[in-house]
Design a protein around this motif. Structure first.
Motif, PDB file in Angstrom:
ATOM      1  N   UNK A  50      -4.557  10.072   2.539  1.00 48.67           N
ATOM      2  CA  UNK A  50      -3.395   9.201   2.357  1.00 48.67           C
ATOM      3  C   UNK A  50      -3.575   8.251   1.176  1.00 48.67           C
ATOM      4  N   UNK A  51      -4.824   7.930   0.833  1.00 44.56           N
ATOM      5  CA  UNK A  51      -5.066   7.060  -0.308  1.00 44.56           C
ATOM      6  C   UNK A  51      -4.560   7.644  -1.623  1.00 44.56           C
ATOM      7  N   UNK A 226      -0.081  -0.764  -8.067  1.00 42.62           N
ATOM      8  CA  UNK A 226      -0.914  -1.812  -7.465  1.00 42.62           C
ATOM      9  C   UNK A 226      -1.972  -1.214  -6.543  1.00 42.62           C
ATOM     10  N   UNK A 227      -3.066  -1.948  -6.367  1.00 43.07           N
ATOM     11  CA  UNK A 227      -4.062  -1.572  -5.377  1.00 43.07           C
ATOM     12  C   UNK A 227      -3.388  -1.556  -4.014  1.00 43.07           C
ATOM     13  N   UNK A 228      -3.477  -0.438  -3.327  1.00 40.93           N
ATOM     14  CA  UNK A 228      -2.736  -0.268  -2.083  1.00 40.93           C
ATOM     15  C   UNK A 228      -3.630  -0.504  -0.879  1.00 40.93           C
ATOM     16  N   UNK A 229      -3.340  -1.570  -0.154  1.00 42.61           N
ATOM     17  CA  UNK A 229      -4.021  -1.855   1.113  1.00 42.61           C
ATOM     18  C   UNK A 229      -2.965  -2.128   2.173  1.00 42.61           C
ATOM     19  N   UNK A 235      -8.316  -0.629   3.537  1.00 48.41           N
ATOM     20  CA  UNK A 235      -8.053   0.347   2.489  1.00 48.41           C
ATOM     21  C   UNK A 235      -7.136   1.433   3.021  1.00 48.41           C
ATOM     22  N   UNK A 236      -6.137   1.784   2.236  1.00 47.13           N
ATOM     23  CA  UNK A 236      -5.161   2.785   2.654  1.00 47.13           C
ATOM     24  C   UNK A 236      -5.822   4.140   2.857  1.00 47.13           C
ATOM     25  N   UNK A 270       7.590  -1.694   2.804  1.00 46.78           N
ATOM     26  CA  UNK A 270       6.845  -1.242   1.621  1.00 46.78           C
ATOM     27  C   UNK A 270       6.523   0.246   1.709  1.00 46.78           C
ATOM     28  N   UNK A 271       6.096   0.695   2.890  1.00 42.30           N
ATOM     29  CA  UNK A 271       5.752   2.110   3.052  1.00 42.30           C
ATOM     30  C   UNK A 271       6.989   3.003   2.950  1.00 42.30           C
TER      31      UNK A 271
END
Length: 407
Positions: A50-51, A226-229, A235-236, A270-271
């Protein structure tokens, strides 16, 4: 800034843009012609997780707005290993193993992109095609003068390892040179004008832009997400039970669906923007549902993401399993299954084996905290053995359920 191109407007509205090189020039280019753009994916496993999904969706957005996605598989760079965000060296794979992984990974891309020979059809290329043909002296002579050790030492992927006094091999140190060479190669032979990636790839993207300009006098662009968390900082794509894999044979559809169903309330809007094709006005309506109604939005999220990644049948089966498990209190057909040996299995091993705990210690904590149940009854004895010749339901908390089935 206000964008004129459909591409950058869409990316901006849905929250994909973190940084861009000369955004105004890229916007002008995308408003008047097809822009071929690429993202690179190393083939370190048979499935992405998923990341990587936000990057896959970026390529989908590129195609949706009339541009050409280039999926660059790192058959060559996987032989080296990207040090970005890593505390230690990756295990190196064989050439055959890498190609097997690429073939497996392609299955997911074929659900998100339309491949073909048309001007906006997606293509998949492998950088092993050119990297393995490079002579070392040729690379040093032609590419080496465009890089300085001084600057390479400033990149986060290098500084992270050096600051922690962890080894960074010369092999890995060369990764950024190879990635920069990829952009130059794609610009020269595939007309590529744009590289996209996560924010941790910004330095590597800049290297590619500068190398392409110096060697080929071509104007190319970079754009990062963007860094996705998750809202709680995780962490995604990672859970206590392991990675959330995209391929069906790496993670059952129900587990994949359930990952999205269990999203934090704060992440729903957001998702939905990043990972679904739902219209923005519908997303706004869903993200502002109050109280328990937010669960309806999470089900929409889970359905939509699973439908894109696994197909309509998988999404329907996953929701049917959830309905049977939660609403009816029964056992859905799509739940994860753990085989029960003839001599039984300990509850600790069962919780780890089915993926509800990452370790025996975590399983023990789950039991001591009252979160483990067998057929609805709390498990209180961590030394207990699950036996018998009938199918039983194992649960962890209120949202994770699985089947213990006799062999």
């Amino acid at each position: 800034m206000t964008y004129i191109s459909t591409l950058l407007r869409l990316l901006d509205e849905r929250g994909y843009i973190h940084q861009a090189t000369d955004a105004a020039a890229l916007d002008a280019l995308a408003s008047k012609q097809v822009v071929p753009g690429y993202i690179g994916f190393d083939a370190t496993a048979p499935s992405l997780h998923v990341g990587s999904l936000v990057q896959i969706m970026m390529l989908r957005r590129l195609q949706q707005t009339g541009h050409k996605p280039i999926v660059l598989m790192g058959g060559g760079t996987t032989k080296v290993g990207d040090p970005s965000g890593k505390d230690e060296s990756r295990k190196l794979l064989t050439a055959d193993g890498i190609q097997t992984n690429i073939a497996s990974i392609r299955q997911v891309f074929e659900r998100y992109l339309t491949f073909g020979d048309g001007p906006t059809d997606a293509v998949m290329v492998d950088n092993d095609t050119w990297l393995s043909q490079l002579g070392y002296v040729e690379l040093l002579r032609d590419v080496g003068p465009h890089f300085t050790i001084n600057r390479m030492l400033t990149f986060d992927s290098v500084k992270l390892r050096l600051d922690r006094e962890q080894p960074l091999t010369f092999l890995e140190f060369n990764y950024m040179i190879l990635q920069a060479y990829d952009f130059r190669e794609l610009a020269l032979h595939h007309g590529c004008r744009l590289q996209m990636g996560g924010s941790d790839q910004w330095g590597n993207i800049i290297n590619g832009i500068e190398l392409t300009r110096r060697m080929e006098s071509k104007e190319v662009f970079g754009l990062t997400t963007p860094l996705l968390t998750t809202a709680d900082g995780a962490k995604m794509g990672k859970t206590a039970a392991g990675a959330v894999w995209l391929n069906e044979d790496a993670l059952p559809a129900y587990n994949f669906w359930q990952y999205w169903r269990n999203a934090d309330d704060r992440d729903v809007g957001r998702f939905l923007r990043l990972f679904t094709d739902l219209p923005l006005d519908e997303i706004v309506r869903l993200e502002f549902l109050g109280g328990s109604e937010i669960n309806a939005a999470k089900i929409v999220l889970a359905d939509e993401v699973t439908r894109l990644c696994r197909g309509e049948a998988a999404a329907q089966a996953a929701q049917a399993t959830a309905d049977a498990t939660f609403a009816g209190g029964g056992v859905g057909a799509d739940l994860p299954v753990l085989a029960l040996p003839n001599d039984g299995i300990s509850v600790i091993d069962a919780l780890v084996g089915i993926g509800f705990a990452a370790s025996r210690g975590e399983a023990k904590r789950l039991i001591s905290g009252g979160g483990a149940r067998l057929d609805g009854a709390a498990i209180t004895d961590e030394s207990a053995l699950i036996g018998g010749g009938t199918e039983q339901r194992l649960s962890a908390g209120k949202k994770k359920h699985g089947i213990i089935r006799p062999v």
